[in-house]
Every structure is written in structure tokens, then in C-alpha cells.
Design a protein around this motif. Sequence first.
Motif: not given
Length: 564
Positions: A194-197, A202-204, A229-233, A235-238
Motif C-alpha cells: 500500500k505504501v509503495l503504491a 515499483e517493487y517485487e 531499499a528505495i535509495a539502494y535500488a 528505482g524498482k525495489v527488487t
Amino acid sequence: MTALALARSWRPKTFSELVGQDHVVKALTHALDQGRLHHAWLFTGTRGVGKTTIARIMAKALNCTGSDGSGKMTSEPCGKCPACMEIDAGRFVDYIEMDAASNRGVDDIAALLEKAAYAPSNGRYKVYMIDEVHMLTNHAFNAMLKTLEEPPEHVKFILATTDPQKIPVTILSRCLQFNLKQMPVPLIVEHLEKVLAAEKVEYEVNALRVLAKAAQGSMRDALSLTDQAIAYAAGKVTEESVRGMLGTLDDAYLIRILDCLIAKDGASLLAVANEMGERSMSFSLALQDLSSLLQKIAAAQVVPESVLEDWPEAGEIRRLAGQLTKEEAQLFYQITITSRPDLSLAPDEQTGFAMTLLRMLAFRPGNGGGGSTAPSPAAPSAPPVNTARPSSAPAARAATPTAKSAPASAPVRAAAPAPAAAFPTPSAAVPAAGNPAEHPDWHALMRQLPVRGLVQQLAHQTELQDWNDSAVGVKATIVTPMPQLASEASVGRLAEALTAHFGKPVKIVIEKGEVEGKTVAKVDAQIHQEKRMNAEQMIAADPFIQQLEKEFGAKVVGGSVKPL
């Protein structure tokens, strides 16, 4: 302007936004709706489950005046009145948050209670929130007892702690206590989705599952890790990026480890450990994840429906549950959890992790003590031991007492210098394999066999009942009062040692029952008992001990005397 952290921007502002604490929300909303309010509440639970958040919502509910300024106390604060907005901003004068870790003395509590006597400035109630209340001193607790029991009508106390065991019972009895639960992984994953949406990131789903597991029941930790994780990736959190950030282990490594254990492939096990070391993975977390996987496998063996279809590793868990025995799954789990503290004692974590894997391989039931299925090196040396004995053994020994045919009085260690023999040469107490008329001296034989561990315990707890020697092999029937030692692996290793000793196949038949004579273990216990009694008699007869007993009334503690 910098972005606000997810843990702060997504902090619930109403009871309806709270996640995972329905039992607390239900009790508090009913109390607010019915006007049956206690004067003190105690919220307990681990970090990041909502203790401070609930305290702030309670302060808003008690002081909310509605958007039109004429509202009353409610379980659904509007969030628009001055009281709600100031509490959210952290500047409401009648809501006081106090950190007991830095204000733990009796003077701090006395100052707080002195101000509590005055009426609220702007709100309906003065709300005091004392965080980590277990850090207060005993004097501070005693100072607040009377006020906490009978506070002024306009004062409400909210206490929060992560360690309720340290709070005196006199404080607990004056509060309504609510235990906040840890957040389950599926609930954290649902909230992170819900938060990332909403944040348009984008996420897995598997990546969120890894984050939720790493949070260990704390929603705040999960949101903080998601920020990272958002900062590390970028972009998309994989899943790959999250595992790289956390240093956690991919399930593929764990499955490879179990496959190597099933195949008894020690070389591949060490190769997996080296590969993990090259990727700088956390071996402590690897053991934690491996124990979690083994628990799921053990549960699948007993309750197959416990494997959920949405697990990425569901298929592998079912496959491994069919290939591992229940005993192996339990043993591997036990070795895994008991080896985690040993990592700090190892030369380095990788060495400790590799030894844990080798321990699983060595102690696997029916493994024979190692990961190799190659024949024992003692087998080729067995025939020379047998052929060294002449067919007419008694006459040959009497006529030619040479090195190849040792006399009856020769000790067992006389054959040790022979480099070709893997086991000691049998003494005269053990007859030649070609003489079926005589039974071997079972006690002497069990003492000299090169076996250790459980096999040695089995050997020392047995007595020979029948010895049937033939040209093709020997059938030995032994009886033991401890059949739990006679596992298939232990009996097989004992038979291998006897086969190497006599130079022909030995088959062992185990019978359960009480022994008529004395086993090696009973003889050793009797010897030890006699030595202990002799030592106690010597201590009792010692003049210095007798003088101490006479002058000072000293007594020798029973059972404390041990023979050297």
C-alpha cells in the motif's frame, strides 16, 4: 527540502489507520465511545509496533474539538481542529512526552507531578506520556504511586515500555495494561504494498517479503528498511537488490546446501561456503535462514498443508521434505541453532559456518561418520593380519615365537610398529578367526577395538551370547540392556571394526535383555566405585583432616571426594 522518512510520513493518525493491533483499538474505541475512561494506561511491546502512535491518537481523541470547534471527546479525532493539528506537529502544550531513559530520577518525576496539579492550558485533558517507563529508578516509581492511583480529573497518564518485567507490580496494578503484538510478515507485506503504491515506487513482492522478515515484527523497522531499499535500488525495489543491501542469503544457496547434504557431497558443501564468503554474506543470518527453512521442511513432513502456495520455495520445501527423513530434519535444525553462538568463537565466521555444514554431514544418521562413501582404508590391511597366523596356531607359537606369530603373553601394543596393519593385532585373549570352537574374550576385544563415540558406548554395553564361526564368516549374537544405542549405523560400524579385526565378514545380531555377566561399562563403573571408596577412606584416615574435624567441626561433603 528533504523528503520525510516513510516511518514518519506514514505514521497512523487515527485508530482506523492502525495496523495489526485490533485488540487494543477495539478496547480503546469502546471506552471512548461509552465515556468509561481509565486514568492510566500501560502499553507494552517490542520496538516499532505502535506504542507512541497510540498514545498520540489517544491524546487527540481526548482533546479533539471537531472541525467546528464544538465537538466532544471521540474515538475518531478529526485531525483538523487546533488540538489535533498541534499534537500531530508535536507542539500541543497539554500533551507532554517524557523519555524516562534520560529523565529517570525522582526529581524529574517530582517536577512532572507538581505541574500535573494545574489545569490544562488549551485542551480538555492534560496527557502525560512516559516512554520506556521501566528505566525509572525505584525512588521515582515510589514518588508517582499516589498520583498515578488518584490523579486530578483533568490528568491522564500513558506509560509505554519494551520491558514490562522491570516495572513494579504496584505500578502495574494502577494501570490498564495492553500488550501490543508483533506484526506478522503477511501483514507487513500488505502494508508495504500500500505504501509503495501510494509513493509510486515499483517493487517485487518477494523483495517486500524479505524486508518484512528482516523487520522482525516491527512496522517501523520495515518502513525504515524500505526507505533504505528505495535509495539502494535507485528505482524498482527488487529481491536481488534487497538481499544485496541486507546481506541476506538467497534461498537457492540454502537449497543447494541441503541437496549436498542429501548427496553426502562434502566438496560441494565447502564450495558453497566459499562462494558465500566471496559474496560477503552474513553467515549468522545464513544459519538463521537455514534453520527457518528446516523448520518449514519438518512441518511439511508432519503437516503437508502447512506449506503455503504463495511461498516462492513451496515446491522445493515439498521436494526436500520427501528426500530428508524426519530424524535428519530435526538433527540439522538442532545443529543449526546451536552453532550460531559458536560463530563468534571460530577463527572467522566462514570457518565456523563450514564446520557447521561438516558437522551436519558427519552426524547425519546412517552416514558412517563422514561424507565419503569410499571403503575404509583398514579393509586392505585385514587379510595380512589373518594370513600371518599359521593354520596350526598353537604348535607354531610354541615352536617359533617370532614377530609374525606373537606368544600368548605378548601385549596387544607389540604389533603397533607394523605399518601395514590399520588396527592392533589381536591378543591371545581373542582367538584366531579360523578356530570356531573358542569364543573370544568379549571384554578384551571391546576394549581394544578402534571405535569411538556411540559405537564405543554400544560396545561397552554388550555381552557376547553366541559366536558362530564358519569359513565364509562369523555370526555374533550379542545382548544389550540399552537397545537405544543399537542404531543401524552404530551396529554397522561395530561390524566393520570386527570384520577388519578378524579378516573375515562379521555379522552382528542384537538381542534386547539383561546381561548375565558384566559388561565393560559395569566393570569400569565397579572399578571407579572401588577407587572412590578407597579415596574416601584415605581422606577419612588423614590426620590433618581428622584435626580439622575435631577442632573446627568441619565435615567432608559427601560425594565430593574423587579418585585421581
